[in-house]
Motif scaffolding. Structure first.
Motif, PDB file in Angstrom:
ATOM      1  N   PHE A   1       1.260  -9.878   4.520  1.00  0.00           N
ATOM      2  CA  PHE A   1      -0.162  -9.573   4.685  1.00  0.00           C
ATOM      3  C   PHE A   1      -0.330  -8.325   5.555  1.00  0.00           C
ATOM      4  N   ALA A   2       0.419  -8.265   6.645  1.00  0.00           N
ATOM      5  CA  ALA A   2       0.363  -7.099   7.524  1.00  0.00           C
ATOM      6  C   ALA A   2       0.803  -5.835   6.793  1.00  0.00           C
ATOM      7  N   GLU A   3       1.841  -5.942   5.965  1.00  0.00           N
ATOM      8  CA  GLU A   3       2.317  -4.774   5.215  1.00  0.00           C
ATOM      9  C   GLU A   3       1.232  -4.234   4.280  1.00  0.00           C
ATOM     10  N   ILE A   4       0.511  -5.121   3.631  1.00  0.00           N
ATOM     11  CA  ILE A   4      -0.571  -4.684   2.735  1.00  0.00           C
ATOM     12  C   ILE A   4      -1.646  -3.959   3.535  1.00  0.00           C
ATOM     13  N   LEU A   5      -2.081  -4.559   4.639  1.00  0.00           N
ATOM     14  CA  LEU A   5      -3.112  -3.903   5.458  1.00  0.00           C
ATOM     15  C   LEU A   5      -2.619  -2.568   6.000  1.00  0.00           C
ATOM     16  N   GLY A   6      -1.362  -2.523   6.437  1.00  0.00           N
ATOM     17  CA  GLY A   6      -0.804  -1.281   6.947  1.00  0.00           C
ATOM     18  C   GLY A   6      -0.733  -0.200   5.883  1.00  0.00           C
ATOM     19  N   ARG A   7      -0.355  -0.578   4.675  1.00  0.00           N
ATOM     20  CA  ARG A   7      -0.298   0.393   3.570  1.00  0.00           C
ATOM     21  C   ARG A   7      -1.692   0.927   3.260  1.00  0.00           C
ATOM     22  N   TRP A   8      -2.678   0.020   3.191  1.00  0.00           N
ATOM     23  CA  TRP A   8      -4.051   0.479   2.925  1.00  0.00           C
ATOM     24  C   TRP A   8      -4.534   1.415   4.034  1.00  0.00           C
ATOM     25  N   ARG A   9      -4.283   1.042   5.270  1.00  0.00           N
ATOM     26  CA  ARG A   9      -4.669   1.904   6.401  1.00  0.00           C
ATOM     27  C   ARG A   9      -4.012   3.273   6.273  1.00  0.00           C
ATOM     28  N   ASP A  10      -2.715   3.285   5.991  1.00  0.00           N
ATOM     29  CA  ASP A  10      -1.973   4.543   5.888  1.00  0.00           C
ATOM     30  C   ASP A  10      -2.413   5.377   4.687  1.00  0.00           C
ATOM     31  N   ASP A  11      -2.954   4.712   3.654  1.00  0.00           N
ATOM     32  CA  ASP A  11      -3.475   5.420   2.478  1.00  0.00           C
ATOM     33  C   ASP A  11      -4.896   5.939   2.687  1.00  0.00           C
ATOM     34  N   GLY A  12      -5.456   5.724   3.870  1.00  0.00           N
ATOM     35  CA  GLY A  12      -6.778   6.252   4.179  1.00  0.00           C
ATOM     36  C   GLY A  12      -7.938   5.316   3.906  1.00  0.00           C
ATOM     37  N   VAL A  13      -7.653   4.042   3.661  1.00  0.00           N
ATOM     38  CA  VAL A  13      -8.741   3.072   3.463  1.00  0.00           C
ATOM     39  C   VAL A  13      -9.501   2.940   4.780  1.00  0.00           C
ATOM     40  N   ARG A  14     -10.811   3.041   4.708  1.00  0.00           N
ATOM     41  CA  ARG A  14     -11.648   3.023   5.910  1.00  0.00           C
ATOM     42  C   ARG A  14     -12.172   1.623   6.245  1.00  0.00           C
ATOM     43  N   GLU A  15     -12.289   0.769   5.226  1.00  0.00           N
ATOM     44  CA  GLU A  15     -12.829  -0.574   5.429  1.00  0.00           C
ATOM     45  C   GLU A  15     -12.156  -1.539   4.454  1.00  0.00           C
ATOM     46  N   THR A  16     -11.752  -2.689   4.978  1.00  0.00           N
ATOM     47  CA  THR A  16     -11.290  -3.773   4.124  1.00  0.00           C
ATOM     48  C   THR A  16     -12.250  -4.927   4.337  1.00  0.00           C
ATOM     49  N   ARG A  17     -12.802  -5.395   3.215  1.00  0.00           N
ATOM     50  CA  ARG A  17     -13.802  -6.459   3.236  1.00  0.00           C
ATOM     51  C   ARG A  17     -13.145  -7.764   2.801  1.00  0.00           C
ATOM     52  N   PHE A  18     -13.332  -8.809   3.578  1.00  0.00           N
ATOM     53  CA  PHE A  18     -12.771 -10.121   3.311  1.00  0.00           C
ATOM     54  C   PHE A  18     -13.921 -11.051   2.963  1.00  0.00           C
ATOM     55  N   LEU A  19     -13.957 -11.516   1.715  1.00  0.00           N
ATOM     56  CA  LEU A  19     -15.065 -12.318   1.226  1.00  0.00           C
ATOM     57  C   LEU A  19     -14.703 -13.796   1.238  1.00  0.00           C
ATOM     58  N   ILE A  20     -15.519 -14.572   1.934  1.00  0.00           N
ATOM     59  CA  ILE A  20     -15.360 -16.029   1.970  1.00  0.00           C
ATOM     60  C   ILE A  20     -16.577 -16.601   1.265  1.00  0.00           C
ATOM     61  N   GLY A  21     -16.354 -17.320   0.177  1.00  0.00           N
ATOM     62  CA  GLY A  21     -17.439 -17.847  -0.637  1.00  0.00           C
ATOM     63  C   GLY A  21     -18.015 -19.138  -0.095  1.00  0.00           C
ATOM     64  N   ALA A  22     -19.011 -19.640  -0.793  1.00  0.00           N
ATOM     65  CA  ALA A  22     -19.613 -20.932  -0.475  1.00  0.00           C
ATOM     66  C   ALA A  22     -18.734 -22.038  -1.061  1.00  0.00           C
ATOM     67  N   ALA A  23     -19.236 -23.254  -1.073  1.00  0.00           N
ATOM     68  CA  ALA A  23     -18.455 -24.410  -1.516  1.00  0.00           C
ATOM     69  C   ALA A  23     -17.893 -24.248  -2.927  1.00  0.00           C
ATOM     70  N   ASP A  24     -18.609 -23.554  -3.801  1.00  0.00           N
ATOM     71  CA  ASP A  24     -18.139 -23.367  -5.172  1.00  0.00           C
ATOM     72  C   ASP A  24     -17.243 -22.151  -5.336  1.00  0.00           C
TER      73      ASP A  24
END
Length: 141
Positions: free
Chosen positions: A68-91
């Motif tokens: 998980f850290a490697e993915i975030l680090g790669r995105w950061r290093d590729d210039g990604v400015r924001e990573t959005r984590f979506l948590i849904g409702a019960a469904d």
């Protein structure tokens, strides 16, 4: 990189909210939480580009903390400015949202209450940023 948790439901004052706050204070990157009603409401438009979207979903990948850290680090290093984590409702999330996500992430095969999933996500974000900064505390086992 901004780590932006967008979650359905209000966490209010609860033990889970205390856990989210505890880990949020430890995260060295930008961190933001947006709460939406259980139904309705609009997922906010990204404030930065480029953006990546991670949807928490039972059909998602189960990743070790280091992966998980490697993915975030790669995105950061590729210039990604924001990573959005979506948590849904019960469904959960609808198919178009799942299909549009850059990553579907699962916290194991068990079903977790949404408030607890939010606390678990905050802990994993803290752990990932700690791993990426070379902090010695961390274990995958």
């Amino acid at each position: 990189m901004l780590l932006h948790v967008i979650a359905r439901g209000k966490i209010g004052r609860s033990p889970e909210a205390e856990l989210v706050e505890r880990y949020a204070r430890r995260i060295s990157w930008g961190f933001k939480v947006t709460e939406l009603p259980d139904r309705g409401g609009v997922i906010p438009v990204p404030t930065a580009t480029p953006v990546r979207t991670v949807a928490l979903d039972e059909r998602g990948k189960q990743l070790a903390s280091t992966a998980f850290a490697e993915i975030l680090g790669r995105w950061r290093d590729d210039g990604v400015r924001e990573t959005r984590f979506l948590i849904g409702a019960a469904d959960g999330h609808d198919a178009p949202l799942r299909d549009g996500a850059d990553l579907l992430l699962a916290f194991g095969a068990a079903t977790w209450p949404h408030m607890l999933a939010r606390a678990m996500l905050a802990e994993q974000l803290w752990r990932a940023t700690s791993i990426l900064s070379g902090h010695p505390y961390h274990r995958d086992g």
